[in-house]
Design an enzyme around this catalytic site. Sequence first.
Site, mmCIF file in Angstrom:
data_model
loop_
_atom_site.group_PDB
_atom_site.id
_atom_site.type_symbol
_atom_site.label_atom_id
_atom_site.label_comp_id
_atom_site.label_asym_id
_atom_site.label_seq_id
_atom_site.Cartn_x
_atom_site.Cartn_y
_atom_site.Cartn_z
ATOM 1 C CG ASN A 1 -1.326 1.662 -5.006
ATOM 2 O OD1 ASN A 1 -1.272 1.339 -6.182
ATOM 3 N ND2 ASN A 1 -2.342 2.351 -4.495
ATOM 4 C CE LYS B 1 -3.481 2.897 1.808
ATOM 5 N NZ LYS B 1 -4.683 3.161 2.560
ATOM 6 C CE1 TYR C 1 7.355 8.630 -4.560
ATOM 7 C CE2 TYR C 1 7.608 6.520 -5.642
ATOM 8 C CZ TYR C 1 7.948 7.853 -5.525
ATOM 9 O OH TYR C 1 8.868 8.408 -6.380
#
Lengths: 304, 304, 304, 304
Positions: A174, A171, A176
């Site tokens: 993702n 996560k 970032y």
Amino acid sequence: MEKIGFIGLGRMGKPMAANLRKHGFELVVMDLNRAAVAELVELGARAGENVAQIARDCSIVVTMLPSSVEVEQVALGADGIFANAARGSVLLDMSTIDPLATDRLEAQAREHGLSVVDAPVGRLAEHADRGESLFMVGASDADFARVKPLLDAMGTTVYHCGAVGTGGRTKLINNYVAVTLCQVNAEALALSQRFGLDIRKTLQVLYGTSASNGQLRMNFPNKVLAGDTTPGFTIDLAHKDMALVLGAAHAAKVPMPVAAAVFESFSLARASEYGRIDFSGIADAICDLAKIDRARVPKGWTAS
Amino acid sequence: MEKIGFIGLGRMGKPMAANLRKHGFELVVMDLNRAAVAELVELGARAGENVAQIARDCSIVVTMLPSSVEVEQVALGADGIFANAARGSVLLDMSTIDPLATDRLEAQAREHGLSVVDAPVGRLAEHADRGESLFMVGASDADFARVKPLLDAMGTTVYHCGAVGTGGRTKLINNYVAVTLCQVNAEALALSQRFGLDIRKTLQVLYGTSASNGQLRMNFPNKVLAGDTTPGFTIDLAHKDMALVLGAAHAAKVPMPVAAAVFESFSLARASEYGRIDFSGIADAICDLAKIDRARVPKGWTAS
Amino acid sequence: MEKIGFIGLGRMGKPMAANLRKHGFELVVMDLNRAAVAELVELGARAGENVAQIARDCSIVVTMLPSSVEVEQVALGADGIFANAARGSVLLDMSTIDPLATDRLEAQAREHGLSVVDAPVGRLAEHADRGESLFMVGASDADFARVKPLLDAMGTTVYHCGAVGTGGRTKLINNYVAVTLCQVNAEALALSQRFGLDIRKTLQVLYGTSASNGQLRMNFPNKVLAGDTTPGFTIDLAHKDMALVLGAAHAAKVPMPVAAAVFESFSLARASEYGRIDFSGIADAICDLAKIDRARVPKGWTAS
Amino acid sequence: MEKIGFIGLGRMGKPMAANLRKHGFELVVMDLNRAAVAELVELGARAGENVAQIARDCSIVVTMLPSSVEVEQVALGADGIFANAARGSVLLDMSTIDPLATDRLEAQAREHGLSVVDAPVGRLAEHADRGESLFMVGASDADFARVKPLLDAMGTTVYHCGAVGTGGRTKLINNYVAVTLCQVNAEALALSQRFGLDIRKTLQVLYGTSASNGQLRMNFPNKVLAGDTTPGFTIDLAHKDMALVLGAAHAAKVPMPVAAAVFESFSLARASEYGRIDFSGIADAICDLAKIDRARVPKGWTAS
């Protein structure tokens, strides 16, 4: 069927718990906010008395809390989940927290004969409302099979990323990229505006090359470019996630100069009071600060 | 049919000129490289003696040159295009240059009763070979109509972005985003590698969210992630384009902190001798410099 | 005594030329601004007719011009200095320009039997007024000896940095550090202000550690911290010098991520219309943009 | 005379405690490292049994610990300082920690009728050895007077920055500037090296302008430029302090783009295994990564 504890009924947690109820899960809920608890009770959930009792009653306890501090508060200590849950129970932590905290939780859970699953939530609050969330899951195969029915009740897309800790790490990566895309698009659109280009022409070209990206295609035209910065996901939350990303990157010795530059741009936006708008609104913040006209497309516009 | 001059037969210019010939255009070509000229002559082009003669002979002169210095050298001065072309002729500059240089050229062309079209080229050299380039065109409507048959002979996608100067500006914006995506993806993949995640799982998740982007979907799996960094578009060229982006942004007073961070990352890669590999190879450069294992996917892998 | 040509009587050039006259040098001057020429004529200089004539008349020609474009305009071409000066003459270029342009000039000068000295000017315009400038000189030993009397007439500190080209390079390094110190101090002071600290206490500590620096000790208390941002050296000029620094660094493959971040901060300040204030005023720009109270010390304050 | 507790006898704490003993203070010490405790006992200190006992015995308890986690561990809880100290006692925390943690400690101390002084330490370990440290103190006037004799025994320079919390905040600002100067100097020296300049000439110029700074004048010539990167203060510690700076800045909504760029540069150096050398060694790291010859001056060199 397993009895499910659910701790944390905030903007995301409440609809997630509601969707569990709608799919028939037996639910014991808890939150400092009594109104939220009452709503779930109305849907057939039971109000838990305290964490220890929930841990004793339920074989799976879901946590959906603001940060690792709160998760550790409910998991650890004499009154916490780990000290009170039956062996074989699962802590399903769906909060977005420092992955090193997840690692610590996992180590402590194991000492109690328990296991942890990290399954942070992707997509926006409105997706959670409709049971259309995306989950990135770190779990053993057995635990994954066990929590899968819950995740299916709350969302439409479930990725099993690997062992415990991989969900949260995925996560962060993702988010970032997603948050950085907002900043990149914002800089590109600011340049287009200052150049005096027709923003629709610029978008049309970007959509047709390898510069195309999900934020620009899906989020921007419906949000900031349409003049709508009511939050799906706020600049403040994006900033918080970027803090987790950079913290994790620094702990792992991964230099991320672009992440750092994005973080500072969001920091400036927050200092200038753009924190509570949608994260696509970074495009407005950048234009405003540099005295550039905001980029807008006509209502209903789509790239032909 | 108009007679076409073509100055600049480099890695991009030569196949572009060849595609013009294949579509039957009458061509007068010029380049310092005699072998390249000979190849075009073999295809039926005529070798021009000098710029002035080409300008006198041709109603459209195409330039495909390394930088604004070379374009201004052939356009200006007593022996240049502007001083020798018949009124009504068009300079079709397809080089990627500083847009302020395009503006200066346009102003001077107008004084000679000529016009300028800026139509820089998108996509890679191999697309140019196959006549599948993309063009971003700045031109009056009349000039656009006039050069459109040439562009159609050399590429498959033509965007008319607006008046003269908008083609080059749009290309800079597009390349800023495309190059930056390489850096963003590289940081994300370095983090995934250091976290010990399965890179295929990470990619699968990123492909399914708003973090998805053209570089990650199309370029990376076929290039750096497959271990192939033979250049489509080199880090050196990406760095050069970013210099143009930042130069134009600074001239226009548009702060671009992420562009600046990307530029420095590419600068470090060049200092460490990664300049001549494909720009997706920034992912390898970042991993190598930080002593992280390079990200790779098995041959033929695609996200399911 | 050698006859001196002086081309470029701007804010710096005029007082420099005046100081040459005050020390008795025979001077032929030139500038587009007739008033400036008239002022020098009043001091006993002669007004040159054109560059070629000055080159023929004078054994040393000083240029003090805005950028390499203007220097190359007067040096090159049939009417330029190189084509018209007697063998053995010296071009003493005191402009701040791209060092690669200096290298090109030097190579061309040599072909004419001439030599180049690069001697850009340190310190502020008011120092130039008082003949208190600092010079960083790139020259052969013989040429250095020859121009030294002129430099002594215009300034108090002369550094012979090495061969031709080292003066300008040293200036870029020096200005990189000086400009960056402004930004670093500005960030530090913004943090102090937001923390609610007494700025005088913060300064007192910084002055007593290895964090101390020339900008913070000398420039800031007399300029921005005293509420005076009338320019010694403007943000626009600092930005221009940083562009030269980064351009030279990129050409030499030296990554400078901090220089890049500083450049973007100055770019944002310029976009927000702080370009014409003193470069210490970046502290005000940063505070204003982030809605932090500006840092000020009482008039006449000095760290005890 | 007050009885002093001292918790934390690491590289800095041990010599500080020793200096207290040398000045005759009655001392009860504690550390996990028995050898360090034994050394202090040899100097006449008493070994404390546990935190609670030390808190009961001593009217001032000094803490010198790695981070806020450890300080909160010894201060809070039933066995901690606050629960066991007599009303009117003082916690003198000399650790470098998140200032928000100091604020929390102060609030809790007040509830117990106690007070907190934050007095982090400046300068290097060798200064602590010689009792020549610098202290930045946040304290009420009364508490400052009370701890002043201790500080005078351990150091030579004591700054009273304001109320509780200002000492740590001032240290963060100071270390931000000091660490950043290392990076700025490193970039400047890398550029000088790549330009082929004589590094002594470059230094001589920088020393004579507003670019001069404490790191370049005092630390660099004795450390990295002399080829000595044995740590005074490591890159890892500098990185840790920058994390505190950026964390505090983000909490306070102060954008610090240069701090962020510096942080990433130190992060890259750590990833490339330069973490344990002196922080001036960032100059070597930058040169090595960019394949530039390291900057060195001859032994014993000083700018004339």
